[in-house]
Design a protein around this motif. Structure first.
Motif, mmCIF file in Angstrom:
data_model
loop_
_atom_site.group_PDB
_atom_site.id
_atom_site.type_symbol
_atom_site.label_atom_id
_atom_site.label_comp_id
_atom_site.label_asym_id
_atom_site.label_seq_id
_atom_site.Cartn_x
_atom_site.Cartn_y
_atom_site.Cartn_z
ATOM 1 N N MET A 175 79.145 9.536 -17.658
ATOM 2 C CA MET A 175 79.639 9.138 -18.976
ATOM 3 C C MET A 175 80.200 7.720 -18.939
ATOM 4 O O MET A 175 79.969 6.924 -19.855
ATOM 5 C CB MET A 175 80.733 10.107 -19.439
ATOM 6 N N VAL A 176 80.946 7.407 -17.876
ATOM 7 C CA VAL A 176 81.541 6.078 -17.739
ATOM 8 C C VAL A 176 80.455 5.006 -17.728
ATOM 9 O O VAL A 176 80.546 3.997 -18.441
ATOM 10 C CB VAL A 176 82.400 5.998 -16.464
ATOM 11 N N ASN A 177 79.428 5.233 -16.924
ATOM 12 C CA ASN A 177 78.346 4.248 -16.836
ATOM 13 C C ASN A 177 77.635 4.065 -18.176
ATOM 14 O O ASN A 177 77.325 2.943 -18.590
ATOM 15 C CB ASN A 177 77.347 4.657 -15.753
ATOM 16 N N HIS A 206 87.601 1.317 -24.582
ATOM 17 C CA HIS A 206 88.824 2.112 -24.399
ATOM 18 C C HIS A 206 88.490 3.508 -23.867
ATOM 19 O O HIS A 206 89.214 4.055 -23.019
ATOM 20 C CB HIS A 206 89.576 2.213 -25.728
ATOM 21 N N GLN A 207 87.407 4.090 -24.353
ATOM 22 C CA GLN A 207 87.001 5.412 -23.868
ATOM 23 C C GLN A 207 86.651 5.377 -22.383
ATOM 24 O O GLN A 207 86.941 6.317 -21.649
ATOM 25 C CB GLN A 207 85.813 5.924 -24.691
ATOM 26 N N VAL A 208 86.024 4.299 -21.949
ATOM 27 C CA VAL A 208 85.723 4.147 -20.518
ATOM 28 C C VAL A 208 87.021 4.187 -19.726
ATOM 29 O O VAL A 208 87.127 4.882 -18.703
ATOM 30 C CB VAL A 208 84.976 2.823 -20.233
ATOM 31 N N TYR A 209 88.004 3.455 -20.200
ATOM 32 C CA TYR A 209 89.296 3.447 -19.490
ATOM 33 C C TYR A 209 89.923 4.835 -19.481
ATOM 34 O O TYR A 209 90.474 5.262 -18.458
ATOM 35 C CB TYR A 209 90.255 2.453 -20.152
ATOM 36 N N LYS A 261 91.422 4.075 -13.355
ATOM 37 C CA LYS A 261 91.519 3.078 -12.291
ATOM 38 C C LYS A 261 90.834 1.775 -12.707
ATOM 39 O O LYS A 261 91.135 0.704 -12.183
ATOM 40 C CB LYS A 261 90.900 3.595 -10.994
ATOM 41 N N ASP A 262 89.919 1.876 -13.675
ATOM 42 C CA ASP A 262 89.193 0.698 -14.160
ATOM 43 C C ASP A 262 89.967 0.041 -15.303
ATOM 44 O O ASP A 262 89.541 0.029 -16.469
ATOM 45 C CB ASP A 262 87.787 1.097 -14.616
ATOM 46 N N TYR A 279 99.744 -4.661 -15.020
ATOM 47 C CA TYR A 279 98.377 -5.158 -14.808
ATOM 48 C C TYR A 279 98.377 -6.673 -14.676
ATOM 49 O O TYR A 279 99.067 -7.373 -15.415
ATOM 50 C CB TYR A 279 97.527 -4.735 -16.006
ATOM 51 N N THR A 280 97.618 -7.167 -13.720
ATOM 52 C CA THR A 280 97.497 -8.617 -13.541
ATOM 53 C C THR A 280 96.079 -9.115 -13.791
ATOM 54 O O THR A 280 95.884 -10.267 -14.175
ATOM 55 C CB THR A 280 97.898 -9.037 -12.120
#
Length: 428
Positions: free
Chosen positions: A112-114, A144-147, A152-153, A185-186
């Protein structure tokens, strides 16, 4: 009587447990035959009863709910609902320190992420072409859904925040940037890059191992590592920009203050702060910050020009001219600076004109004052002529220059030529 009530309570709890298990079994059976509608219906029936279930039953319920909504990744899948269900499962199993089902859905989540990441990138490219806010928001939602599926991404949360801004959804963009700050986050990361031998194009690899393997196989060459700069300064900048666009200017100043505390030498944040004070109508503070910016970046002509404008507003004419001249020194084709020097020079005639109006019956004094007025106007002419040379479409410059020619006299040829230009600009 008390015993009877207790008996009834136990009986009701037992019936609830049986109801849960029956619906879960029905959902599991439907999933085996890919009957997703029946599975979802059974899950919905069990949802209201699941609160009293034991941890093992709850975990299985969340697992089956995710699978039912996933629908084998088919076109009927609702990505947002499926993502939420899988996230709910993983968070629950994390809370009970058991990862049986989370491990099983790992492959599905990666798939799903890909898919989401690929679609988000395509939709973002389409949004750049269309420039429609709705298209940007569509891409941002998928980033946003991927995150949410792969926390971790964090870079996808960063992408979503930025693309929501492009979609003019300033509130959501700001909320996501605030999450990035809360996560410390950096954005600093190492990118692994090598050149593909077949087409000479640079390729990015997920890690050093993958890059080295391609080089070893002779597929790529020139391997290198590039470290991306921190994005925290940009996050503060974008938080302030979102707040400014929401007309929450004091909130924007708070974010800039936080950013400048962390990045005291940030020229970009300083300029943003100056612009917000200008928007608030605080011209003295705007000028003060621009003067600080000049110390940091003494070769930027726009800074000198804007300080010149502020000096004109404060009736500091000679000081304004000095800054406009510095802007021209740095940018010889700065038409607006030439125009403003001309305007500043003309402003010097204001007290003379005021005195002339008081001397209308004293012809000798009036004529003497008018000569001083015209001497000042003559000084302004070359600057307006240069401004016109650099921007022949400026009606205001043409009008002012025509007025100067007409007042000073002896410039009929120039005046007639400008009248023709003026008529053309006005479409007459």
């Amino acid at each position: 009587m008390k015993n009877q009530i207790l008996f009834l309570s136990v009986f009701l709890i037992s019936m609830t447990m049986f109801g849960q298990k029956d619906e879960i079994k029905a959902a599991e059976k439907a999933l085996k035959s890919n009957d997703f509608n029946t599975a979802i219906a059974a899950i919905n029936q069990a949802e209201s009863l699941i609160g009293s279930a034991d941890d093992k039953t709850k975990a299985k319920f969340y697992y089956l709910k995710g699978l039912a909504l996933y629908q084998n990744g088919g076109p009927q899948m609702n990505v947002e609902n499926t993502s939420a269900a899988f996230t709910q499962l993983r968070e629950f199993e994390k809370s009970i320190n058991s990862y049986k089902y989370s491990d099983e859905i790992g492959g599905l989540i990666n798939k799903m992420v890909n898919g989401l990441a690929e679609n988000a990138s395509k939709d973002y490219s389409a949004a750049i072409e269309s420039k429609e806010p709705a298209d940007f928001k569509k891409a941002a939602k998928q980033f946003h859904q991927v995150y949410m599926l792969s926390k971790k991404d964090t870079v996808f949360l960063d992408n979503a925040a930025l693309v929501y801004y492009f979609g003019k959804d300033y509130k959501t963009s700001r909320d996501l940037y605030k999450q990035l700050l809360d996560l410390n986050y950096t954005g600093i990361a190492t990118e692994y890059i090598a050149t593909n031998k077949s087409d000479g194009q640079d390729v990015s690899y997920p890690d050093k191992k993958a890059m080295d393997l391609q080089v070893k196989l002779g597929i790529a060459e020139n391997p290198r590592e590039e470290v991306k700069d921190s994005r925290r300064e940009l996050i503060f900048k974008n938080l302030a920009q979102n707040s400014s666009d929401l007309e929450e200017l004091n909130v924007a100043l708070d974010y800039i203050a936080q950013g400048r505390k962390e990045f005291p030498k940030s020229y970009s944040l300083l300029i943003d702060e100056a612009n917000i004070y200008y928007k608030l109508g605080n011209n003295p503070k705007f000028k003060e910050l621009l003067e600080m910016a000049i110390e940091m970046n003494p070769t930027e002509p726009t800074l000198y020009y804007n300080v010149g404008v502020m000096n004109m507003d404060q009736k500091k004419i000679d000081e304004a001219i000095k800054y406009f001249e510095k802007a021209i020194e740095l940018k010889p084709d700065y038409g607006d600076a030439y125009n403003n020097i001309g305007a500043a020079i003309i402003d010097k005639a204001a007290p003379i004109i005021e005195e002339m109006n008081k001397s209308l019956t004293d012809f000798a004094k009036y004529d003497k004052l008018q000569k001083k007025q015209f001497d000042i106007y003559k000084q302004a002419v070359p600057y307006y002529e240069k401004a016109y040379e650099l921007n022949k479409s400026s009606i205001s410059v043409v009008q002012t220059l025509m007025g100067l020619y007409e007042n000073l006299g002896g410039m009929d040829d120039k005046l007639e030529a400008l009248k023709a230009v003026y008529a053309e600009l006005k479409g007459e």
